[in-house]
Motif scaffolding. Structure first.
Motif, PDB file in Angstrom:
ATOM      1  N   SER A  90     -80.610  30.194  98.681  1.00 10.56           N
ATOM      2  CA  SER A  90     -79.646  30.289  99.500  1.00 10.56           C
ATOM      3  C   SER A  90     -79.872  28.985 100.570  1.00 10.56           C
ATOM      4  O   SER A  90     -80.903  28.702 101.032  1.00 10.56           O
ATOM      5  CB  SER A  90     -79.938  31.579 100.534  1.00 10.56           C
ATOM      6  OG  SER A  90     -78.988  31.675 101.489  1.00 10.56           O
ATOM      7  N   GLY A  93     -75.392  28.861 105.756  1.00  7.63           N
ATOM      8  CA  GLY A  93     -73.953  29.197 105.309  1.00  7.63           C
ATOM      9  C   GLY A  93     -73.622  30.471 104.592  1.00  7.63           C
ATOM     10  O   GLY A  93     -72.622  30.418 104.213  1.00  7.63           O
ATOM     11  N   PHE A  94     -74.527  31.074 104.232  1.00  8.44           N
ATOM     12  CA  PHE A  94     -74.655  32.259 103.362  1.00  8.44           C
ATOM     13  C   PHE A  94     -74.152  31.803 101.820  1.00  8.44           C
ATOM     14  O   PHE A  94     -73.490  32.688 101.441  1.00  8.44           O
ATOM     15  CB  PHE A  94     -73.716  33.410 104.186  1.00  8.44           C
ATOM     16  CG  PHE A  94     -74.299  33.421 105.656  1.00  8.44           C
ATOM     17  CD1 PHE A  94     -73.654  32.880 106.657  1.00  8.44           C
ATOM     18  CD2 PHE A  94     -75.397  34.190 105.504  1.00  8.44           C
ATOM     19  CE1 PHE A  94     -73.911  33.069 107.923  1.00  8.44           C
ATOM     20  CE2 PHE A  94     -76.107  34.353 107.154  1.00  8.44           C
ATOM     21  CZ  PHE A  94     -75.311  33.888 108.253  1.00  8.44           C
ATOM     22  N   LYS A  95     -74.575  30.764 101.612  1.00 12.25           N
ATOM     23  CA  LYS A  95     -73.964  30.356 100.145  1.00 12.25           C
ATOM     24  C   LYS A  95     -75.197  30.629  99.417  1.00 12.25           C
ATOM     25  O   LYS A  95     -76.324  30.013  99.782  1.00 12.25           O
ATOM     26  CB  LYS A  95     -73.279  28.918 100.042  1.00 12.25           C
ATOM     27  CG  LYS A  95     -72.478  28.738  98.905  1.00 12.25           C
ATOM     28  CD  LYS A  95     -71.784  27.465  99.005  1.00 12.25           C
ATOM     29  CE  LYS A  95     -72.641  26.227  99.157  1.00 12.25           C
ATOM     30  NZ  LYS A  95     -72.023  24.854  98.929  1.00 12.25           N
ATOM     31  N   THR A  96     -75.130  31.080  98.065  1.00 13.43           N
ATOM     32  CA  THR A  96     -76.239  31.407  97.402  1.00 13.43           C
ATOM     33  C   THR A  96     -75.727  30.673  95.751  1.00 13.43           C
ATOM     34  O   THR A  96     -74.878  31.025  95.305  1.00 13.43           O
ATOM     35  CB  THR A  96     -76.858  32.791  97.095  1.00 13.43           C
ATOM     36  OG1 THR A  96     -77.101  33.080  98.421  1.00 13.43           O
ATOM     37  CG2 THR A  96     -77.733  32.887  95.986  1.00 13.43           C
ATOM     38  N   ILE A  97     -76.814  29.892  95.465  1.00 17.67           N
ATOM     39  CA  ILE A  97     -76.762  29.177  94.045  1.00 17.67           C
ATOM     40  C   ILE A  97     -77.688  29.667  93.153  1.00 17.67           C
ATOM     41  O   ILE A  97     -78.861  29.982  93.560  1.00 17.67           O
ATOM     42  CB  ILE A  97     -76.692  27.752  93.994  1.00 17.67           C
ATOM     43  CG1 ILE A  97     -78.102  27.118  94.623  1.00 17.67           C
ATOM     44  CG2 ILE A  97     -75.350  27.151  94.919  1.00 17.67           C
ATOM     45  CD1 ILE A  97     -77.899  25.598  94.484  1.00 17.67           C
ATOM     46  N   PHE A  98     -77.410  29.813  91.847  1.00 21.13           N
ATOM     47  CA  PHE A  98     -78.103  30.483  90.855  1.00 21.13           C
ATOM     48  C   PHE A  98     -78.735  29.778  89.700  1.00 21.13           C
ATOM     49  O   PHE A  98     -78.047  28.625  89.651  1.00 21.13           O
ATOM     50  CB  PHE A  98     -77.671  31.541  90.242  1.00 21.13           C
ATOM     51  CG  PHE A  98     -77.478  33.048  91.153  1.00 21.13           C
ATOM     52  CD1 PHE A  98     -76.396  33.021  91.959  1.00 21.13           C
ATOM     53  CD2 PHE A  98     -78.067  33.828  91.069  1.00 21.13           C
ATOM     54  CE1 PHE A  98     -76.096  34.178  92.954  1.00 21.13           C
ATOM     55  CE2 PHE A  98     -77.911  35.197  91.972  1.00 21.13           C
ATOM     56  CZ  PHE A  98     -77.151  35.044  92.798  1.00 21.13           C
TER      57      PHE A  98
ATOM     58  N   PHE B  33     -68.056  37.047  97.999  1.00 20.77           N
ATOM     59  CA  PHE B  33     -68.221  35.900  97.071  1.00 20.77           C
ATOM     60  C   PHE B  33     -67.591  36.317  95.635  1.00 20.77           C
ATOM     61  O   PHE B  33     -67.672  37.397  95.213  1.00 20.77           O
ATOM     62  CB  PHE B  33     -69.785  35.526  96.808  1.00 20.77           C
ATOM     63  CG  PHE B  33     -70.664  35.521  98.147  1.00 20.77           C
ATOM     64  CD1 PHE B  33     -71.109  36.397  98.672  1.00 20.77           C
ATOM     65  CD2 PHE B  33     -70.874  34.161  98.692  1.00 20.77           C
ATOM     66  CE1 PHE B  33     -71.845  36.627  99.968  1.00 20.77           C
ATOM     67  CE2 PHE B  33     -71.658  34.046  99.774  1.00 20.77           C
ATOM     68  CZ  PHE B  33     -71.934  35.190 100.402  1.00 20.77           C
ATOM     69  N   TYR B  35     -68.177  34.921  91.642  1.00 17.93           N
ATOM     70  CA  TYR B  35     -68.983  34.086  90.693  1.00 17.93           C
ATOM     71  C   TYR B  35     -68.751  34.285  89.329  1.00 17.93           C
ATOM     72  O   TYR B  35     -67.921  35.480  89.019  1.00 17.93           O
ATOM     73  CB  TYR B  35     -70.511  34.419  90.699  1.00 17.93           C
ATOM     74  CG  TYR B  35     -71.279  34.227  91.835  1.00 17.93           C
ATOM     75  CD1 TYR B  35     -71.362  35.128  92.988  1.00 17.93           C
ATOM     76  CD2 TYR B  35     -72.157  32.952  91.806  1.00 17.93           C
ATOM     77  CE1 TYR B  35     -72.163  34.755  94.151  1.00 17.93           C
ATOM     78  CE2 TYR B  35     -72.899  32.601  92.942  1.00 17.93           C
ATOM     79  CZ  TYR B  35     -72.787  33.560  94.244  1.00 17.93           C
ATOM     80  OH  TYR B  35     -73.656  33.180  95.042  1.00 17.93           O
ATOM     81  N   LEU B  43     -74.890  31.909  87.007  1.00 23.54           N
ATOM     82  CA  LEU B  43     -73.538  32.273  87.706  1.00 23.54           C
ATOM     83  C   LEU B  43     -73.381  31.240  88.440  1.00 23.54           C
ATOM     84  O   LEU B  43     -74.377  30.287  89.212  1.00 23.54           O
ATOM     85  CB  LEU B  43     -74.261  33.350  88.729  1.00 23.54           C
ATOM     86  CG  LEU B  43     -74.048  34.924  88.227  1.00 23.54           C
ATOM     87  CD1 LEU B  43     -75.513  35.102  87.387  1.00 23.54           C
ATOM     88  CD2 LEU B  43     -73.995  35.977  89.103  1.00 23.54           C
ATOM     89  N   LEU B  45     -70.711  29.661  91.666  1.00 21.34           N
ATOM     90  CA  LEU B  45     -69.969  30.014  92.797  1.00 21.34           C
ATOM     91  C   LEU B  45     -68.598  29.631  92.492  1.00 21.34           C
ATOM     92  O   LEU B  45     -68.513  28.458  92.574  1.00 21.34           O
ATOM     93  CB  LEU B  45     -70.580  29.843  94.002  1.00 21.34           C
ATOM     94  CG  LEU B  45     -69.777  30.443  95.468  1.00 21.34           C
ATOM     95  CD1 LEU B  45     -70.013  31.808  95.511  1.00 21.34           C
ATOM     96  CD2 LEU B  45     -70.862  29.706  96.642  1.00 21.34           C
ATOM     97  N   TYR B  48     -66.007  31.827  98.453  1.00 19.57           N
ATOM     98  CA  TYR B  48     -66.912  32.650  98.974  1.00 19.57           C
ATOM     99  C   TYR B  48     -65.840  32.706 100.514  1.00 19.57           C
ATOM    100  O   TYR B  48     -65.090  31.931 100.697  1.00 19.57           O
ATOM    101  CB  TYR B  48     -68.101  32.461  99.477  1.00 19.57           C
ATOM    102  CG  TYR B  48     -68.575  31.063 100.199  1.00 19.57           C
ATOM    103  CD1 TYR B  48     -68.559  29.775  99.489  1.00 19.57           C
ATOM    104  CD2 TYR B  48     -68.896  31.253 101.437  1.00 19.57           C
ATOM    105  CE1 TYR B  48     -68.552  28.535 100.292  1.00 19.57           C
ATOM    106  CE2 TYR B  48     -69.349  29.890 102.385  1.00 19.57           C
ATOM    107  CZ  TYR B  48     -69.110  28.712 101.596  1.00 19.57           C
ATOM    108  OH  TYR B  48     -69.280  27.544 102.309  1.00 19.57           O
ATOM    109  N   GLU B  59     -68.925  26.061  93.788  1.00 21.68           N
ATOM    110  CA  GLU B  59     -69.214  25.024  92.753  1.00 21.68           C
ATOM    111  C   GLU B  59     -67.971  24.613  91.907  1.00 21.68           C
ATOM    112  O   GLU B  59     -67.712  23.429  91.659  1.00 21.68           O
ATOM    113  CB  GLU B  59     -70.407  25.436  91.947  1.00 21.68           C
ATOM    114  CG  GLU B  59     -71.846  25.642  92.952  1.00 21.68           C
ATOM    115  CD  GLU B  59     -72.864  26.361  92.031  1.00 21.68           C
ATOM    116  OE1 GLU B  59     -73.610  25.705  91.118  1.00 21.68           O
ATOM    117  OE2 GLU B  59     -72.760  27.634  92.059  1.00 21.68           O
ATOM    118  N   ASN B 101     -77.712  37.033 103.196  1.00 19.04           N
ATOM    119  CA  ASN B 101     -78.148  36.275 101.915  1.00 19.04           C
ATOM    120  C   ASN B 101     -78.500  37.152 101.009  1.00 19.04           C
ATOM    121  O   ASN B 101     -78.814  36.424  99.861  1.00 19.04           O
ATOM    122  CB  ASN B 101     -79.023  35.107 102.249  1.00 19.04           C
ATOM    123  CG  ASN B 101     -78.979  34.228 103.386  1.00 19.04           C
ATOM    124  OD1 ASN B 101     -77.556  33.791 103.597  1.00 19.04           O
ATOM    125  ND2 ASN B 101     -79.672  33.505 103.924  1.00 19.04           N
TER     126      ASN B 101
END
Lengths: 108, 114
Positions: A90, A93-98, B33, B35, B43, B45, B48, B59, B101
């Protein structure tokens, strides 16, 4: 740029063996890291987060800021641990990337 | 039912058609969000939203449109579907404050574009 790297697409271990799923991240700020798991025919769900510093289903993960890693470990793998595991970052900005995910297969 | 629901769960469409994937959550979570899940990419994004009428690109936003007129709904539209948009799409939500989060996911929508 923010990035999460899981170098192993597939990890196969025998039941009772230790397991370590690797995760490395790239982020210049203060990271918040997670492990999510997706069991067969189930929803993607949170396994653990680094700020909780807890053990879930025998899994632990320690944030190593020096090595920018957040590896997931379990001393004795069980067949029911077979699943897809995603490391996530995270970035505020409450954005999560995986990451791309690691499929764990525990053999009997 | 409480939770986060996606519809349709499965969709087959043709190149060039418009497709809308629906997402509805009952927790009044602020953040939502979208994905997409692809082999080898994990995954990624797409878009959001921090609140109703507030959305932002992730992304891989190209070819997708979102809206959020109500807190509980966050539809994703493919205006002119392409084969590269064949994927499994996941909607997720998270609350603000201490629980922020931590993502709660829907069951996914599998889209095939022929």
């Amino acid at each position: 740029a923010q990035r999460v790297t899981q170098p192993e697409k597939l990890l196969s271990v025998f039941k009772g063996a230790p397991v370590e799923l690797k995760c490395n991240y790239s982020y210049s700020g203060s990271p918040e890291l997670f492990w999510y798991v997706q069991y067969s025919r189930q929803r993607l769900q949170l396994l653990l987060r680094h700020i909780s510093r807890e053990s879930i289903k025998g899994f632990t993960a320690d944030l190593n800021k020096g090595e920018t890693s957040f590896h997931l470990k379990k001393p004795f793998a069980q067949e029911e641990d077979s699943a897809m595991y995603y490391c996530a970052l995270s970035t505020g900005g409450f954005k999560t990337i995986f990451g791309a995910g690691t499929r764990l297969f525990v053999k009997a | 039912d409480a939770g986060i629901t996606q519809s349709p769960r499965y969709k087959i469409t043709e190149t060039g058609r418009q497709v809308t994937l629906m997402c509805h959550q009952t927790w009044s979570h602020s953040y939502m969000f979208w994905y997409r899940q692809d082999l080898g990419h994990g995954l990624r994004l797409i878009y959001y939203s921090a609140a109703a009428d507030i959305t932002d690109k992730g992304e891989v936003p190209d070819g997708y449109v979102v809206s959020r007129s109500k807190t509980e709904n966050f539809p994703l539209t493919l205006e002119s579907a392409t084969r590269s948009q064949t994927s499994v799409y996941f909607c997720a939500s998270s609350e603000s404050g201490l629980g922020a989060n931590v993502l709660t996911f829907g069951a996914g929508s599998r889209l095939t574009v022929l």
